[in-house]
Motif scaffolding. Structure first.
Motif, PDB file in Angstrom:
ATOM      1  N   LYS A 619       0.136  -1.375  -0.341  1.00 48.03           N
ATOM      2  CA  LYS A 619       0.083  -0.393  -0.003  1.00 48.03           C
ATOM      3  C   LYS A 619       1.089   1.387   0.351  1.00 48.03           C
ATOM      4  O   LYS A 619       0.815   2.605  -0.838  1.00 48.03           O
ATOM      5  N   GLU A 620       2.288   1.434   0.463  1.00 46.36           N
ATOM      6  CA  GLU A 620       3.178   2.490   0.651  1.00 46.36           C
ATOM      7  C   GLU A 620       3.349   2.614  -0.559  1.00 46.36           C
ATOM      8  O   GLU A 620       3.648   3.197  -0.695  1.00 46.36           O
ATOM      9  N   ILE A 621       4.151   1.234  -0.575  1.00 45.08           N
ATOM     10  CA  ILE A 621       4.522   1.254  -2.027  1.00 45.08           C
ATOM     11  C   ILE A 621       3.281   1.820  -3.191  1.00 45.08           C
ATOM     12  O   ILE A 621       4.256   2.868  -4.405  1.00 45.08           O
ATOM     13  N   GLN A 622       2.853   1.852  -3.378  1.00 40.86           N
ATOM     14  CA  GLN A 622       1.715   1.829  -4.494  1.00 40.86           C
ATOM     15  C   GLN A 622       1.336   3.786  -4.471  1.00 40.86           C
ATOM     16  O   GLN A 622       1.658   4.152  -5.216  1.00 40.86           O
ATOM     17  N   GLN A 623       1.498   3.945  -2.823  1.00 34.82           N
ATOM     18  CA  GLN A 623       1.070   5.591  -2.799  1.00 34.82           C
ATOM     19  C   GLN A 623       2.432   6.472  -3.246  1.00 34.82           C
ATOM     20  O   GLN A 623       2.300   7.145  -3.917  1.00 34.82           O
ATOM     21  N   ILE A 624       3.125   5.379  -3.097  1.00 29.51           N
ATOM     22  CA  ILE A 624       4.629   6.896  -3.382  1.00 29.51           C
ATOM     23  C   ILE A 624       4.615   6.815  -4.991  1.00 29.51           C
ATOM     24  O   ILE A 624       4.995   7.609  -5.314  1.00 29.51           O
ATOM     25  N   LYS A 625       4.374   5.627  -5.516  1.00 28.37           N
ATOM     26  CA  LYS A 625       4.528   5.483  -6.610  1.00 28.37           C
ATOM     27  C   LYS A 625       3.704   5.825  -7.860  1.00 28.37           C
ATOM     28  O   LYS A 625       3.678   7.159  -8.509  1.00 28.37           O
ATOM     29  N   ASP A 626       2.083   6.091  -6.824  1.00 29.61           N
ATOM     30  CA  ASP A 626       1.377   7.461  -7.688  1.00 29.61           C
ATOM     31  C   ASP A 626       1.482   8.497  -7.423  1.00 29.61           C
ATOM     32  O   ASP A 626       1.024   9.513  -8.448  1.00 29.61           O
ATOM     33  N   LYS A 627       2.850   9.163  -6.093  1.00 32.31           N
ATOM     34  CA  LYS A 627       2.632   9.689  -6.176  1.00 32.31           C
ATOM     35  C   LYS A 627       3.727  10.391  -7.187  1.00 32.31           C
ATOM     36  O   LYS A 627       3.927  11.730  -7.727  1.00 32.31           O
ATOM     37  N   LEU A 628       4.647   9.422  -7.657  1.00 36.99           N
ATOM     38  CA  LEU A 628       5.589   9.419  -8.346  1.00 36.99           C
ATOM     39  C   LEU A 628       5.315   9.584  -9.839  1.00 36.99           C
ATOM     40  O   LEU A 628       5.925  10.387 -10.617  1.00 36.99           O
ATOM     41  N   ASP A 629       4.184   9.260 -10.156  1.00 34.98           N
ATOM     42  CA  ASP A 629       3.095   9.078 -10.947  1.00 34.98           C
ATOM     43  C   ASP A 629       2.823  10.567 -11.695  1.00 34.98           C
ATOM     44  O   ASP A 629       2.748  11.307 -12.603  1.00 34.98           O
ATOM     45  N   MET A 630       2.178  10.857 -10.249  1.00 31.69           N
ATOM     46  CA  MET A 630       2.096  12.361 -10.712  1.00 31.69           C
ATOM     47  C   MET A 630       2.887  12.915 -10.985  1.00 31.69           C
ATOM     48  O   MET A 630       2.211  13.945 -12.297  1.00 31.69           O
ATOM     49  N   GLN A 631       3.957  12.816  -9.969  1.00 31.10           N
ATOM     50  CA  GLN A 631       4.964  14.168 -10.641  1.00 31.10           C
ATOM     51  C   GLN A 631       5.388  14.156 -11.552  1.00 31.10           C
ATOM     52  O   GLN A 631       5.366  15.497 -12.667  1.00 31.10           O
ATOM     53  N   LYS A 632       5.777  12.623 -12.626  1.00 31.08           N
ATOM     54  CA  LYS A 632       5.785  13.031 -13.922  1.00 31.08           C
ATOM     55  C   LYS A 632       4.932  13.347 -14.882  1.00 31.08           C
ATOM     56  O   LYS A 632       5.273  13.953 -15.320  1.00 31.08           O
ATOM     57  N   ARG A 633       3.329  13.106 -14.318  1.00 31.61           N
ATOM     58  CA  ARG A 633       2.915  13.685 -15.073  1.00 31.61           C
ATOM     59  C   ARG A 633       2.440  15.489 -15.100  1.00 31.61           C
ATOM     60  O   ARG A 633       2.873  16.160 -17.022  1.00 31.61           O
ATOM     61  N   SER A 634       2.692  15.914 -14.123  1.00 33.49           N
ATOM     62  CA  SER A 634       2.857  17.160 -13.893  1.00 33.49           C
ATOM     63  C   SER A 634       4.012  18.045 -14.876  1.00 33.49           C
ATOM     64  O   SER A 634       3.965  18.669 -15.353  1.00 33.49           O
ATOM     65  N   LEU A 635       5.626  17.258 -14.946  1.00 32.03           N
ATOM     66  CA  LEU A 635       6.072  17.597 -15.682  1.00 32.03           C
ATOM     67  C   LEU A 635       5.737  17.316 -16.702  1.00 32.03           C
ATOM     68  O   LEU A 635       7.035  18.360 -17.310  1.00 32.03           O
ATOM     69  N   ALA A 636       5.445  16.627 -17.259  1.00 30.57           N
ATOM     70  CA  ALA A 636       5.476  16.335 -18.606  1.00 30.57           C
ATOM     71  C   ALA A 636       4.006  17.537 -19.491  1.00 30.57           C
ATOM     72  O   ALA A 636       4.532  18.730 -19.822  1.00 30.57           O
ATOM     73  N   SER A 637       3.541  17.554 -18.396  1.00 29.01           N
ATOM     74  CA  SER A 637       2.914  18.517 -18.260  1.00 29.01           C
ATOM     75  C   SER A 637       2.846  19.829 -19.134  1.00 29.01           C
ATOM     76  O   SER A 637       2.490  20.753 -19.388  1.00 29.01           O
ATOM     77  N   LEU A 638       3.185  20.102 -17.859  1.00 28.83           N
ATOM     78  CA  LEU A 638       4.901  21.469 -17.295  1.00 28.83           C
ATOM     79  C   LEU A 638       5.403  21.648 -19.021  1.00 28.83           C
ATOM     80  O   LEU A 638       5.206  23.275 -19.412  1.00 28.83           O
ATOM     81  N   LYS A 639       6.077  20.585 -19.048  1.00 25.63           N
ATOM     82  CA  LYS A 639       7.097  21.012 -20.210  1.00 25.63           C
ATOM     83  C   LYS A 639       5.529  21.006 -21.747  1.00 25.63           C
ATOM     84  O   LYS A 639       6.040  22.230 -22.221  1.00 25.63           O
TER      85      LYS A 639
END
Length: 931
Positions: A619-639
């Motif tokens: 559960k914790e890893i999934q939450q971290i990965k979801d957070k990572l996924d969100m940050q990556k999407r934010s970075l892609a969206s920002l670019k």
């Protein structure tokens, strides 16, 4: 002369002033056949005046007078005695020079015989011989041979009889009381028996003496007419002849078949009453009163000539007598409030109510007759083609009506809108110029539409840019996001190392997660693509509505035009529908692709779920990965958003340059219009002088007024001094070469400065909309004699406008002008205005009201209408308003009568118009002739 009152004035008639009679002894082929001779004269159907010519006598003229008293030769309006004499000068061919004396036919024949012919002398062998039948026969007895007869003796005497111009002049001056103003002297210019026969330089003085003595030339040679009218060289003609002289041509008939048939059909047309006074006018107007040609000089269309006018009111206020008009120049004169202007107004009103309404709408003339009895008085106009128009009839004619002070009001400001429109409307009567200018106007309208569309696109981009900036700000700083991703990835790696997954499972987990992230990125890209297509679809709908509205505004009452426009609208509508269908198909395709990707994500997730379950901290890893996924999407969206923002800024720069190019194109179109008209041919010495005009007041009101201005303009537009945009007083400095660059500077200043000092309630969009309005126009000025219209005095400006108004026009309908001399000095009237009116009346019928004698006399008005208002009927016969009319040469005076009809036209002109006598004197001396 009274019988020529109330006619149409001076009109073109055929005159043959050189017809010999059976009494002509020399070269006669009539054989004394008066029966056939009279019949030949009576067969003349188109000749108004004849000159009965005899050598050394008026016997033939006396015979014609007698026959006319018996009712014969009634088809001829006037018969003039023409005495042909031979001078004591011979040509190079040895022939005596002939000369003609034409006497006023109202003179009793006995006066001509007793005080002229009987006083001529020819000396032979110290014996004086008078120019009488008896003395001519006595002289002839010395020279004939054979059996004696009076006819032979008379002929022989005439062959020898010669006179000098000095003798002729002496006799005419001796009996001035009888002959003053009642004769004209004609000189043939033939090189056989005319003055051209004296070609030797030793006869130069004699030749000039004879020319100076003559009043007119008998010649049908066009080259002679050119010379004696001074059209080749005025100075040379004056030097040789002492004056400009008219040329006449007759049939010189010595036989029946020649009567009224001049050589080469060179008929003499004289514009005058069929009177001797009318004939005398050719001396004062040698060019415009006489032409020699086969066809009638008046070639105006019958539907363009008013033949008569009349009041039909039953009130008795106005005379109901029909007033005949001349096809040339008609002048209306009279005292103050005599009914001159109202007569002109009634003519205009009865022909074209639209013309009156046009003048009223222009607000340059206030109609003084509205709601008066004059407005409703019945009036009718007859045309030469038989048509009749009045203010109540459906049939409408065509005229140009220029009321009193209209031109003055028009000329008050050479840059006013009314004047500009009037100049352009007259210039555009030239079809080629009209097509050219309309094409340029359409180009400017197209540019205006493109500017509006481009500005709309600009602010859509600005709005999109603002949205992207806001979205970027919400996402956060790019570097911070990258650092956060790096931190989360390290955390995930650490957590996974503690999981119960095998190495192979960890690889599968990472691969599937990577695949899931890639699929989600694809899904997001598809969402962005779908959003872009939706925006394009919405923008197309806006454009379609704009185009559809524009086409509807073009609709008019012309059925064919409406059909064409409706077809265009339907075609455009179908094109828009096709485009929208394609867009919707693409949107649907993206949505279908998204479903496929979404299904793949779900499948990958199914593969991930068992692996994640095996991790200790799933559960914790999934939450971290979801957070990572969100940050990556934010970075892609920002670019992505930064890339869109960068493209928007580049596009904004590009659109700004597009606007600049459109302004430059508009300026160049105006320059091309300027060059086109400035290089066009002068029209009667009037040169079109166009220039580029910047509407400073409009720029101030529409654009600059939207800003808060305190102090220098650099407080509003920083660095404006570098581009030399404004004066120290804050006025825009227009220059054709830098105008576009200055607009670009202002646009960038407005867009880049968030603190731009706009007044409350105004937006940057409104400011830029008004900045790119069309402040440039081509001003049409006129140039004459190195003066532009704007530099001229009001009077001269009015004259040039009158010329533009009438002379540039290719129309042929009548012209009605009320007091064109207003605000003009007398010199301008006697030169420019007189010349213009005379020339224009040759091609168009003109009716003018005037107080100036020069406009009546120096223009040689063909028909003068005298107006008089007399409520007490002291001068009028039976009506409050009465009018008489006739030619200038119509003159008489019925003693002991004060009635308006008791005097001829010339007397009225001299009495009514100030300077009338001086005008006649000036006219008579104009060509060097002192009558």
């Amino acid at each position: 002369m009274y019988r020529y009152l109330n006619t149409e004035g001076s009109t073109w008639r055929k005159w043959d002033l050189h017809i010999h009679s059976p009494e002509s002894v020399l070269h006669s082929e009539f054989s004394g056949d008066w029966v056939s001779y009279l019949q030949s004269l009576e067969n003349l159907t188109d000749i108004s005046v004849i000159g009965i010519t005899d050598y050394y006598s008026i016997d033939g003229f006396k015979q014609i007078l007698k026959k006319r008293e018996e009712g014969r030769v009634s088809n001829i309006d006037l018969v003039i005695p023409n005495i042909e004499l031979r001078l004591d000068k011979t040509t190079n061919k040895g022939k005596p020079i002939n000369i003609h004396i034409l006497f006023d036919p109202s003179l009793e024949p006995t006066i001509i015989e007793d005080y002229f012919l009987s006083e001529l002398e020819f000396n032979y062998q110290d014996t004086p011989y008078k120019c009488t039948r008896r003395d001519l026969m006595s002289l002839g007895e010395f020279f004939y041979e054979g059996e004696y007869s009076e006819k032979k003796a008379l002929k022989a005497g005439m062959m020898q009889y010669k006179v000098s111009i000095e003798m002729i002049d002496k006799i005419l001056k001796k009996h001035r009381s009888k002959f003053k103003d009642r004769f004209l002297i004609g000189l043939p210019n033939s090189n056989v028996d005319g003055n051209s026969g004296l070609r030797d330089d030793s006869f130069k003085a004699v030749r000039r003496q004879i020319y100076h003595f003559a009043d007119f030339i008998f010649s049908g040679n066009p080259n002679d007419r050119t010379f004696f009218l001074g059209e080749k060289s005025v100075e040379e003609t004056i030097e040789q002849c002492g004056k400009i002289m008219p040329c006449l041509h007759g049939s010189d008939a010595h036989s029946l078949e020649k009567i009224g048939r001049p050589d080469q059909d060179r008929f003499t047309w004289i514009k005058a009453e069929p009177t001797f006074e009318g004939l005398k006018q050719i001396v004062h107007e040698p060019k415009n009163r006489v032409v020699i040609q086969s066809h009638h000089p008046d070639q105006k269309n019958d539907y363009d000539v008013i033949s008569s006018i009349r009041f039909k009111s039953e009130s008795g206020i106005f005379t109901d007598r029909e007033i005949q008009l001349n096809p040339g120049l008609n002048t209306i004169i009279g005292g103050k409030s005599s009914g001159k202007s109202l007569l002109l107004y009634k003519v205009a009103q009865s022909i074209s109510r639209d013309e009156i309404k046009t003048r009223e709408k222009e607000e340059l003339w206030k109609n003084p007759y509205i709601n008066t009895f004059i407005e409703s008085s019945d009036f009718e106009v007859k045309w030469r083609n038989g048509n009749i128009t009045n203010q109540r009839a459906d049939q409408v004619g065509r005229i140009t009506y220029i009321p009193q002070m209209y031109i003055n009001a028009l000329s008050e400001d050479s840059a006013n809108d009314e004047l500009q429109e009037k100049i352009k409307s007259i210039l555009l009567q030239d079809p080629e110029k009209k097509v050219y200018l309309e094409a340029k106007r359409e180009q400017l309208r197209a540019i205006k539409r493109r500017k509006l569309e481009t500005i709309s696109n600009l602010f859509e981009l600005i709005e999109s840019k603002s949205e992207k900036i806001s979205e970027i700000e919400k996402i956060g700083d790019e570097q911070s996001i990258i650092m956060e991703i790096q931190k989360i990835e390290a955390d995930v790696k650490e957590k996974l190392s503690l999981s119960a997954l095998s190495q192979e499972e960890e690889q599968r987990l990472e691969q599937n997660e990577a695949l899931k992230n890639k699929l989600k990125t694809n899904f997001d890209n598809m969402s962005n693509q779908k959003e872009s297509w939706v925006k394009v679809s919405n923008r197309l709908m806006d454009i379609y509505d704009q185009v559809n509205d524009s086409i509807k505004h073009l609709y008019n009452t012309e059925e064919t035009a409406e059909i064409i426009l409706e077809e265009l609208r339907q075609e455009i509508s179908q094109s828009f529908i096709n485009a929208q269908t394609k867009i919707q198909n693409d949107v649907q395709r993206v949505e279908n692709d998204q479903k496929v990707v979404d299904e793949k994500i779900n499948n990958v997730q199914k593969l991930l779920d068992p692996l994640i379950k095996k991790t200790k901290n799933r559960k914790e890893i999934q939450q971290i990965k979801d957070k990572l996924d969100m940050q990556k999407r934010s970075l892609a969206s920002l670019k992505d958003k930064k890339e869109v923002l960068d493209n928007a800024e580049k596009r904004i720069e590009s659109i700004t340059l597009e606007l600049a190019k459109l302004v430059e194109d508009s300026l160049n179109i105006n320059k091309s219009v300027l060059d086109y008209f400035n290089n066009s041919e002068s029209i009667n010495e009037i040169k079109v002088d166009t220039k580029i005009f910047f509407q400073q007041d409009s720029f101030e009101e529409n654009f600059l007024s939207k800003f808060v201005r305190r102090g220098r303009m650099s407080n509003v537009f920083p660095r404006c001094e570098d581009f030399d945009v404004f004066t120290d007083d804050g006025e825009f400095k227009f220059d054709e070469n830098t105008y576009v660059n200055k607009l670009v500077f202002l646009v960038k200043s407005i867009l880049s400065n968030d603190d731009i000092k706009l007044k409350k309630g105004f937006t940057k969009r409104q400011a830029i909309d008004t900045l790119f309005e069309n402040y440039i126009e081509v001003i049409f000025d006129l140039r004459k004699e190195n003066d532009t219209l704007s530099e001229m005095s009001p009077g001269k400006r009015g004259l040039v406008l009158l010329e533009l108004f009438l002379n540039i026009s290719d129309e042929s309908h009548p012209i009605l002008i009320d007091q064109p001399e207003d605000n003009l000095d007398n010199r301008t009237i006697t030169t420019d205005l007189v010349k213009f009116i005379k020339e224009k009346s040759m091609s168009r019928q003109i009716i003018i009201v005037t107080h100036n004698a020069n406009l009546v006399v120096l223009t040689d008005s063909e028909n003068v209408i005298v107006a008089n208002q007399d409520p007490l009927l002291a001068e009028n016969d039976s009506h409050r308003f009465e009018y008489i009319n006739g030619a200038l040469e119509c003159d008489f005076n019925i003693e002991e009568s004060e009635k308006i009809s008791s005097k001829g036209i010339k007397s009225h002109v001299c009495e009514i118009l100030e300077g009338g006598k001086d005008a006649f004197s000036q006219r008579e001396k104009k060509y060097g002739f002192n009558y």
